[in-house]
Design an enzyme around this catalytic site. Sequence first.
Site, PDB file in Angstrom:
ATOM      1  N   ASP A  29       0.854  -1.014  -0.037  1.00 29.61           N
ATOM      2  CA  ASP A  29      -0.073   0.004  -0.249  1.00 29.61           C
ATOM      3  C   ASP A  29       0.980   1.255   0.119  1.00 29.61           C
ATOM      4  OD1 ASP A  29      -1.740   2.255   1.115  1.00 29.61           O
ATOM      5  OD2 ASP A  29      -3.246   0.658   1.561  1.00 29.61           O
ATOM      6  N   ILE A  30       0.561   2.229  -1.145  1.00 28.00           N
ATOM      7  CA  ILE A  30       1.412   3.305  -1.055  1.00 28.00           C
ATOM      8  C   ILE A  30       1.188   4.023   0.392  1.00 28.00           C
ATOM      9  CG2 ILE A  30      -0.428   4.831  -1.799  1.00 28.00           C
ATOM     10  CD1 ILE A  30       1.810   5.891  -3.916  1.00 28.00           C
ATOM     11  N   ASN A  85     -12.422  -3.058   3.115  1.00 24.80           N
ATOM     12  CA  ASN A  85     -13.415  -2.101   3.166  1.00 24.80           C
ATOM     13  C   ASN A  85     -14.560  -2.302   1.703  1.00 24.80           C
ATOM     14  OD1 ASN A  85     -12.441  -0.810   5.401  1.00 24.80           O
ATOM     15  ND2 ASN A  85     -10.842   0.312   4.079  1.00 24.80           N
ATOM     16  N   VAL A  94     -10.979   2.925  -3.066  1.00 24.32           N
ATOM     17  CA  VAL A  94     -10.562   2.141  -4.598  1.00 24.32           C
ATOM     18  C   VAL A  94     -11.587   1.107  -4.615  1.00 24.32           C
ATOM     19  CG1 VAL A  94      -8.997   0.923  -6.012  1.00 24.32           C
ATOM     20  CG2 VAL A  94      -8.299   3.133  -4.297  1.00 24.32           C
ATOM     21  N   HIS A  98     -10.235  -5.721  -2.688  1.00 27.14           N
ATOM     22  CA  HIS A  98      -8.874  -5.771  -2.167  1.00 27.14           C
ATOM     23  C   HIS A  98      -8.980  -6.232  -0.589  1.00 27.14           C
ATOM     24  CE1 HIS A  98      -9.680  -1.639  -1.808  1.00 27.14           C
ATOM     25  NE2 HIS A  98      -8.917  -1.668  -0.792  1.00 27.14           N
ATOM     26  N   HIS A 100      -6.592  -5.831   2.865  1.00 28.98           N
ATOM     27  CA  HIS A 100      -5.542  -5.274   3.474  1.00 28.98           C
ATOM     28  C   HIS A 100      -4.953  -6.239   4.407  1.00 28.98           C
ATOM     29  CE1 HIS A 100      -6.564  -0.734   2.447  1.00 28.98           C
ATOM     30  NE2 HIS A 100      -7.610  -1.092   2.538  1.00 28.98           N
TER      31      HIS A 100
HETATM   32  P1  5GP Z   1      -9.778   1.346   0.571  1.00 30.33           P
HETATM   33  O1  5GP Z   1      -9.652   2.703   1.279  1.00 30.33           O
HETATM   34  O2  5GP Z   1     -10.410   1.258  -0.706  1.00 30.33           O
HETATM   35  O3  5GP Z   1      -9.927   0.285   1.390  1.00 30.33           O
HETATM   36  O4  5GP Z   1      -8.021   1.087   0.133  1.00 30.33           O
HETATM   37  C1  5GP Z   1      -7.502   1.631  -0.884  1.00 30.33           C
HETATM   38  C2  5GP Z   1      -5.995   1.738  -0.503  1.00 30.33           C
HETATM   39  O5  5GP Z   1      -5.376   1.765  -1.640  1.00 30.33           O
HETATM   40  C3  5GP Z   1      -5.417   2.907   0.421  1.00 30.33           C
HETATM   41  O6  5GP Z   1      -5.040   2.141   1.584  1.00 30.33           O
HETATM   42  C4  5GP Z   1      -4.533   3.493  -0.242  1.00 30.33           C
HETATM   43  O7  5GP Z   1      -3.219   4.015   0.430  1.00 30.33           O
HETATM   44  C5  5GP Z   1      -4.193   2.617  -1.464  1.00 30.33           C
HETATM   45  N1  5GP Z   1      -3.702   3.260  -2.519  1.00 30.33           N
HETATM   46  C6  5GP Z   1      -4.421   4.429  -3.463  1.00 30.33           C
HETATM   47  N2  5GP Z   1      -3.911   4.594  -4.576  1.00 30.33           N
HETATM   48  C7  5GP Z   1      -2.693   3.761  -4.435  1.00 30.33           C
HETATM   49  C8  5GP Z   1      -1.731   3.728  -5.486  1.00 30.33           C
HETATM   50  O8  5GP Z   1      -1.599   4.326  -6.657  1.00 30.33           O
HETATM   51  N3  5GP Z   1      -0.594   2.692  -5.180  1.00 30.33           N
HETATM   52  C9  5GP Z   1      -0.792   1.885  -4.093  1.00 30.33           C
HETATM   53  N4  5GP Z   1       0.235   1.157  -4.103  1.00 30.33           N
HETATM   54  N5  5GP Z   1      -1.754   1.963  -3.173  1.00 30.33           N
HETATM   55  C10 5GP Z   1      -2.545   3.111  -3.454  1.00 30.33           C
END
Ligand code: 5GP
Length: 138
Positions: A29-30, A85, A94, A98, A100
Site C-alpha cells: 500500500d502506498i 472495506n 478504491v 482488495h 489489506h
Molecule cells: P480502501 O480505502 O479502498 O480500503 O483502500 C485503498 C488503498 O489503496 C488505500 O489504503 C490507499 O493508500 C491505497 N492506494 C491508493 N492509490 C494507490 C496507488 O496508486 N498505489 C498503491 N500502492 N496504493 C494505493
Amino acid sequence: MPTIFSKIINKEIPANIVYEDDLVVAFLDISQATKGHTLVVPREPFQNIFEIPEALAAHVFLVATKLATSIKSAFQADGMNILSNNGEVAGQTVFHFHLHLIPRYDKEELKFPLKNNMGNLSPEEYKERARLIRAALL
Ligand code: 5GP
C-alpha cells in the site's frame, strides 16, 4: 470499472509488487499504515465482496494467508489486521476489491479509519520492504 489498481496490475504505473499469479497481484500500500502494509488484489476488477465470485475470493484469501506469514516473519510483527472495506459507507476509496494486510507491532499505533501516510517513505524504503516480503515467501 478499471481503477488505479488495474493500472498497477497492467504495469502501466509502478508499484512494489510482492506476489503475483494468474488471478491475484499483491503490492505494498502506498500509504503504509504500518511497516509492510500490503494489498491483495484480484486481477479482475470486481468492485467489492458483493460482486466477486466466491472461488476467486477464496483464492484471494489463500494468497493473503501465505503472505500474512511471510510479512509477519519479514518484519517480526506481533500480529496482523486483515481488513476489507466494501462500499463508500464502509470507507472504501478504491472500488476494486482488495484485502489489506496490516502487520501490527504495538496496540496504540493504529486507529481506524486509517490515516494517510503517503509521502513518508523514500522509494528505496518501499523497495526494501517489498524485497524483504518476497524473500520471506515460502
Ligand atoms: P480502501 O480505502 O479502498 O480500503 O483502500 C485503498 C488503498 O489503496 C488505500 O489504503 C490507499 O493508500 C491505497 N492506494 C491508493 N492509490 C494507490 C496507488 O496508486 N498505489 C498503491 N500502492 N496504493 C494505493
